[in-house]
Design an enzyme around this catalytic site. Structure first.
Site, mmCIF file in Angstrom:
data_model
loop_
_atom_site.group_PDB
_atom_site.id
_atom_site.type_symbol
_atom_site.label_atom_id
_atom_site.label_comp_id
_atom_site.label_asym_id
_atom_site.label_seq_id
_atom_site.Cartn_x
_atom_site.Cartn_y
_atom_site.Cartn_z
ATOM 1 N N HIS A 69 0.811 -1.437 -0.084
ATOM 2 C CA HIS A 69 -0.173 -0.050 -0.001
ATOM 3 C C HIS A 69 0.759 1.256 0.104
ATOM 4 O O HIS A 69 2.151 1.071 0.260
ATOM 5 C CB HIS A 69 -1.008 0.076 1.297
ATOM 6 C CG HIS A 69 -0.150 0.449 2.489
ATOM 7 N ND1 HIS A 69 -0.869 1.199 3.441
ATOM 8 C CD2 HIS A 69 0.781 -0.027 3.020
ATOM 9 C CE1 HIS A 69 0.083 1.414 4.515
ATOM 10 N NE2 HIS A 69 1.072 0.504 4.281
ATOM 11 N N CYS A 123 3.829 5.222 5.643
ATOM 12 C CA CYS A 123 3.929 4.056 6.568
ATOM 13 C C CYS A 123 5.498 3.415 6.404
ATOM 14 O O CYS A 123 6.199 3.592 5.370
ATOM 15 C CB CYS A 123 2.942 3.100 5.741
ATOM 16 S SG CYS A 123 3.228 1.204 6.661
ATOM 17 N N GLN A 141 -6.940 -2.508 9.843
ATOM 18 C CA GLN A 141 -8.256 -1.985 10.044
ATOM 19 C C GLN A 141 -9.261 -2.312 9.085
ATOM 20 O O GLN A 141 -9.002 -2.819 7.687
ATOM 21 C CB GLN A 141 -7.937 -0.411 9.841
ATOM 22 C CG GLN A 141 -7.274 0.061 11.100
ATOM 23 C CD GLN A 141 -6.452 1.392 10.669
ATOM 24 O OE1 GLN A 141 -7.220 2.384 10.837
ATOM 25 N NE2 GLN A 141 -5.315 1.412 10.581
ATOM 26 N N SER A 164 -5.543 5.626 9.733
ATOM 27 C CA SER A 164 -4.120 5.951 9.537
ATOM 28 C C SER A 164 -4.103 7.032 8.714
ATOM 29 O O SER A 164 -3.168 7.800 8.457
ATOM 30 C CB SER A 164 -3.503 4.685 9.100
ATOM 31 O OG SER A 164 -3.477 3.738 10.034
ATOM 32 N N HIS A 167 -5.159 5.436 1.570
ATOM 33 C CA HIS A 167 -4.323 4.329 0.914
ATOM 34 C C HIS A 167 -4.964 4.065 -0.391
ATOM 35 O O HIS A 167 -5.890 4.247 -1.018
ATOM 36 C CB HIS A 167 -4.528 3.253 1.662
ATOM 37 C CG HIS A 167 -4.539 3.166 3.311
ATOM 38 N ND1 HIS A 167 -3.468 2.742 3.950
ATOM 39 C CD2 HIS A 167 -5.387 3.771 4.216
ATOM 40 C CE1 HIS A 167 -3.664 2.994 5.314
ATOM 41 N NE2 HIS A 167 -4.740 3.473 5.317
HETATM 42 N N1 LIG Z 1 1.224 -7.206 9.378
HETATM 43 C C1 LIG Z 1 0.503 -6.758 10.424
HETATM 44 N N2 LIG Z 1 -0.524 -7.588 10.986
HETATM 45 N N3 LIG Z 1 1.101 -5.543 10.936
HETATM 46 C C2 LIG Z 1 0.352 -4.827 12.172
HETATM 47 C C3 LIG Z 1 -0.731 -3.775 11.196
HETATM 48 C C4 LIG Z 1 -1.649 -3.080 12.128
HETATM 49 C C5 LIG Z 1 -2.913 -2.605 11.372
HETATM 50 N N4 LIG Z 1 -2.359 -1.652 10.491
HETATM 51 C C6 LIG Z 1 -3.546 -0.971 9.679
HETATM 52 O O1 LIG Z 1 -4.512 -1.531 9.587
HETATM 53 C C7 LIG Z 1 -2.665 -0.004 8.479
HETATM 54 C C8 LIG Z 1 -2.958 -0.566 7.115
HETATM 55 C C9 LIG Z 1 -1.712 -1.135 6.789
HETATM 56 C C10 LIG Z 1 -0.807 -0.399 7.493
HETATM 57 C C11 LIG Z 1 -1.291 0.309 8.588
HETATM 58 C C12 LIG Z 1 -1.125 1.409 9.453
HETATM 59 C C13 LIG Z 1 0.293 1.652 9.982
HETATM 60 C C14 LIG Z 1 0.442 3.140 9.523
HETATM 61 O O2 LIG Z 1 -0.425 3.856 10.077
HETATM 62 P P1 LIG Z 1 -0.520 4.143 11.704
HETATM 63 O O3 LIG Z 1 -0.139 3.022 12.517
HETATM 64 O O4 LIG Z 1 0.935 5.280 12.105
HETATM 65 O O5 LIG Z 1 -1.838 5.184 11.996
HETATM 66 N N5 LIG Z 1 1.354 0.721 9.566
HETATM 67 C C15 LIG Z 1 1.487 -0.287 10.234
HETATM 68 O O6 LIG Z 1 0.921 -0.541 10.979
HETATM 69 C C16 LIG Z 1 2.861 -1.078 9.825
HETATM 70 N N6 LIG Z 1 3.267 -1.684 11.189
HETATM 71 C C17 LIG Z 1 2.542 -2.025 8.681
HETATM 72 C C18 LIG Z 1 3.883 -2.731 8.261
HETATM 73 C C19 LIG Z 1 5.243 -2.088 8.184
HETATM 74 C C20 LIG Z 1 5.990 -2.695 8.045
HETATM 75 C C21 LIG Z 1 6.286 -4.405 7.735
HETATM 76 C C22 LIG Z 1 4.611 -4.853 7.593
HETATM 77 C C23 LIG Z 1 3.688 -4.243 8.007
HETATM 78 C C24 LIG Z 1 -3.954 -2.071 12.262
HETATM 79 N N7 LIG Z 1 -4.828 -3.071 12.606
HETATM 80 O O7 LIG Z 1 -3.822 -0.961 12.740
#
Ligand SMILES: N=C(N)NCCC[C@H](NC(=O)[C@@H]1CCC/C1=C\[C@H](COP(=O)(O)O)NC(=O)[C@@H](N)Cc1ccccc1)C(N)=O
Length: 173
Positions: A69, A123, A141, A164, A167
């Site tokens: 994304h 991100c 989310q 967040s 996207h």
């Molecule tokens: N692989 C998983 N399970 N990792 C946990 C994801 C948590 C999830 N995140 C989201 O839903 C959004 C959509 C994608 C990215 C994201 C948000 C944020 C940026 O937004 P912010 O939190 O500052 O608001 N980036 C992340 O989380 C990053 N760790 C994603 C990532 C980065 C590097 C490698 C793998 C995954 C949530 N339930 O909040």
């Protein structure tokens, strides 16, 4: 696959797939014109047959997909900060027009989502071209999850809003 910006969703009342266009909020039972029906039939069969009833609750729990994304945050983001910007002050509408510009360039083929994500995504997955690796239902989310799972591999979403920010999502596998 579906023409761009169309998504497949499952009707909560009738438990069968329908076609939804987030930008226009249009929904319809029959596939939109321009649908590659052979590919889509295979996709629906794969997606809905394994769980018997096509409601999401009976979906095999283990189903994981991989997506990348490009996130553009704004002043209303739940965490208005990123590796790029210690304090993100752009408005949500500014973020939307920035992302619309990226979407046009990606759909026009002059750049890939991965290339743009590397320098432009707010991100931490930017360093990997936005690649989030594999994830299942319940990890992301809800809006992000629904949009991702509605894509065919290789397809890109329209602009998806989460807490967040905004996207673009490309399903890898
Ligand atoms: N692989 C998983 N399970 N990792 C946990 C994801 C948590 C999830 N995140 C989201 O839903 C959004 C959509 C994608 C990215 C994201 C948000 C944020 C940026 O937004 P912010 O939190 O500052 O608001 N980036 C992340 O989380 C990053 N760790 C994603 C990532 C980065 C590097 C490698 C793998 C995954 C949530 N339930 O909040």
């Amino acid at each position: 696959g579906l023409p761009p910006n169309w998504e497949i969703r499952v009707s909560k009342t009738r438990g069968i797939p329908y076609y939804f266009h987030p930008q226009t909020q249009e929904s319809r039972w029959e596939s939109p014109p321009g649908t590659d029906s052979e590919k889509l039939k295979a996709y629906i069969a794969a997606k809905f047959s394994s769980s018997g009833a096509s409601d999401q609750s009976s979906k095999p729990q283990g189903e994981k997909i991989r997506a990348a994304h490009l996130l553009v945050k704004h002043e209303g983001s739940r965490r208005p900060s990123s590796w790029k910007d210690a304090e993100i002050t752009r408005t949500k509408e500014e973020a939307r027009s920035i992302l619309q510009g990226y979407e046009e360039r990606i759909r026009g083929g002059s750049v890939t989502l991965a290339e743009l994500a590397k320098t432009e995504s707010d991100c931490s997955s930017a360093r990997k071209g936005g690649d989030l690796g594999y994830f299942g239902r319940g990890d992301m989310q809800k809006e992000f999850e629904d949009a991702s799972f509605a894509l065919l591999p290789g397809e890109m979403s329209g602009i998806v809003e989460t807490a967040s920010g905004l996207h673009l999502i490309e399903r890898i596998s």
